[in-house]
Design an enzyme around this catalytic site. Structure first.
Site: not given
Lengths: 264, 399
Positions: B88, B110, B377
């Site tokens: 991210k 969000e 991830s």
């Protein structure tokens, strides 16, 4: 000539403005909605917006979100609302428009949706998440069934106002301020400036909405446009009522006060 | 493709968004087009990816896992090693730099699992911006650790009570907030979702994953992999891995969706396996919904994959047949979580464990000269509490 245009013409002749009222269909039940709509018309609303409840209403504030949840608890379907409108049409004479999110039309099927709107007696649709650029998908279908897609402009629209206003149908929904639906204490928007931009291009009636919640707002704002839209303030009264009769009475009384402010 | 409409991937994508936001989106698109080719902007982005996020992330040959499964060679792309613990951060550095150049003072975002929230809160601290994170109430409970991290970083975390209290509702609420404070606020979407240009911006900043894999695998194997596998909720880590490989047709791309308790139950989040084309959060894509267009409540053990839709470019990769999407259940993901931890000593995020689960199934069916790259991830520290709970163990200090 459609009901929407006839109504605005009629009001112009008697030198007043349109009182446009919003209720969420099926809140708390579809039977209650029928009673409330009938009461609203009798107490002087000129046009009725029926909100089709949706699971993810991104343009709505907490009051209308809560109404959507109340209505969806009873598993209300678009077809039930169409049927209810058809039934109401035997009495209710004012224009009725839906406010709904695009996915509802997309799943229902645009052709069937506008066909059913026409057969039920719905005059227009407001689709908050379908901006000008994306309207091509359904424009021709709506036109085929003579249903007006009511376009929105907001204080952030600026250079977009002209294009939107020129192709708008029914009435132009002017969003009073940033943010979502719901009552506001006051408005930061410079309405003189906002409407001077709008009035340069618009050929159809204009109505202002978002946050208008009191007779005082009506008196203050009615000079700018051809109609004023009151939503959350009505829906809140439905939500606060413990019985359907109480909701009908509360909403009726409130709409009367708005009507008086409009005609003053 | 030549006549492709702006912001579309096949029929998917678009800008289904309230008029109030339209000029802001057009401005965002315009500014992004300007900066994405600007040398000083790119230089700054690359500087922070390297010096702050710790890129390039490693491509690790999972020797023990490969031997254990007895089939294709498995490589792990270690996005879990990035600063803040997931992919991210790549996206958030890109968007925060863009927001700064656009003169915005406040970032909102969000978050589902909290990974994107933590990354956004981190970038806000780094670039001296105000920050508010929208998170479903249920997710705040599932991911209490990340909530605390965000608050430590100085961000406000606003609980979202509406709807199902998960990622979908947090996304809606962040959009509402953006519409209220358009002037000073930048909405940093965390995945390849939302109205154009967001899916493109997020994809571009995450594509560093796939570009690095290309270079790294060429060094190690002198060829591209046969399979690249990533989990998909909205799909940003998968898109980051896939995008640079789209034209390399010999590379099979596999996205793994969250099947929750199974795709034949009502408790899953597999938008491709069980969804249909619809419109939500500004985009046309696949969604789990009913025939009236009401969005279904979805479920996954993974808060990061607990979303009823998928990014529009994934929808296009699926409908055009370029990528495949397969489901993995909670159970399979938890088994894979434990497996990778035991075999390789790497605790993956429960999201990434979905991708591992499919690799564990696929590898033994392939010959030994085939190569699989699995995107890890994020790291799994945030998940240990809920995994323990799933396994019936109580590790909370309250008892």
């Amino acid at each position: 000539m459609g009901r929407i245009q006839d109504k605005f013409d009629e009001l112009k002749n008697i030198n007043t403005k349109a009182l446009i009222t919003f209720v969420t269909a099926g809140d708390p039940t579809i039977e209650a909605t029928k009673k409330i709509v009938s009461e609203i018309e009798q107490k002087g609303a000129d046009l009725i917006e029926l909100g089709i409840p949706y699971s993810d209403p991104i343009a709505e504030g907490p009051v209308i979100q809560a109404a959507n949840i109340r209505a969806l608890k009873n598993d209300i379907k678009i077809k039930n609302i169409m049927d209810a409108v058809m039934e109401m049409r035997t009495q209710v004479k004012v224009p009725i428009v839906y406010l709904l999110y695009y996915n509802c039309i997309f799943q229902y099927g645009a052709d069937k949706f506008f066909d059913d709107c026409k057969n039920s007696g719905v005059d227009g649709v407001i689709i908050p998440d379908l901006p000008f650029e994306e309207q091509d998908e359904i424009k021709d279908t709506a036109l085929k069934y003579s249903i007006d897609i009511i376009s929105l402009v907001s204080p952030t629209s600026k250079d977009r106002v002209e294009r939107i206003a020129r192709s708008a149908r029914g009435f132009l929904y002017c969003v009073s301020s940033l943010g979502v639906t719901g009552t506001r204490e006051s408005f930061d928007t410079n309405f003189e400036e906002f409407f001077s931009i709008i009035n340069k291009s618009v050929t159809i009636p204009t109505a202002l909405g978002f946050g208008i919640s009191t007779p005082e707002h009506i008196k203050k704002l009615k000079g700018y446009c051809d109609g004023l839209i009151v939503g959350s303030a009505i829906v809140r009264r439905v939500g606060e009522s413990s019985t359907e009769d109480e909701a009908v009475a509360k909403v009726g009384e409130f709409v009367s006060s708005l009507r008086s402010a409009m005609d003053e | 493709m030549a006549t492709q409409k702006k912001g579309r991937y096949g029929e998917f994508g678009g800008q289904y968004i309230p008029e109030t936001l339209m000029n802001a989106l057009l401005q965002l698109e315009n500014q992004y087009e300007k900066f994405k080719n600007d040398k000083s902007f790119i230089g700054e982005f690359e500087f922070y990816l390297k010096e702050y996020a710790g890129r390039p992330s490693l491509l690790y040959f999972a020797d023990r896992m490969t031997k254990d499964l007895g089939g294709a060679k498995i490589y792990l792309k270690r996005e879990d090693l990035n600063h803040t613990g997931s992919h991210k951060i790549n996206n958030v550095i890109g968007q925060a730099l863009l927001a700064k150049r656009m003169g915005k003072k406040r970032l909102i975002a969000e978050t589902g699992a909290g990974q994107h929230g933590v990354a956004t809160a981190t970038a806000a601290t780094l670039f001296n911006m105000e920050c508010e994170i929208f998170m479903g109430k249920e997710d705040m409970e599932r991911q209490a650790l990340n909530v605390f991290r965000m608050r430590l970083l100085g961000a406000k975390v606003r609980p979202v009570l509406s709807g199902t209290g998960t990622l979908k509702d947090a996304t809606s609420e962040a959009m509402r907030e953006w519409a209220s404070r358009i002037d000073d606020t930048y909405f940093a979407i965390g995945s390849v979702v939302g109205p154009h240009p967001y899916p493109m911006i997020v994809r571009d900043s995450q594509s560093v994953i796939g570009r690095e894999v290309k270079t790294q695998i060429m060094e190690k194997e002198r060829r591209y992999p046969d399979y690249i596998i990533a989990c998909v909720g909205g799909g940003s880590n998968a898109m980051g891995l896939f995008h640079p490989f789209i034209e390399d047709k010999e590379v099979n791309m596999i996205g793994v969706e969250a099947a929750g308790e199974g795709v034949n139950t009502v408790r899953h989040a597999a938008a491709i396996a069980k969804g249909s084309v619809g419109v939500l959060h500004g985009m046309k894509s696949y969604f789990l919904q009913d025939r009236d267009g009401q969005i279904d409540p979805v479920y996954s053990i993974s808060a990061g994959l607990d979303y009823p839709g998928i990014g529009p470019e994934h929808a296009h990769l699926y409908s055009s047949g370029r990528a495949q999407y397969v489901p993995a259940t909670d159970n399979e993901a938890v088994e894979a979580f434990k497996y990778l931890t035991r075999v390789e000593g790497i605790i993956p995020a429960i999201e990434s464990a979905h991708a591992v689960a499919y690799a564990v199934k696929l590898a033994p069916t392939l010959p030994k000269d085939k190569i699989i790259v699995v995107n890890i991830s994020g790291r799994g520290d945030k998940d240990v509490y809920s995994i323990a709970k799933y396994m019936g163990e109580d590790i909370s200090s309250e008892g």
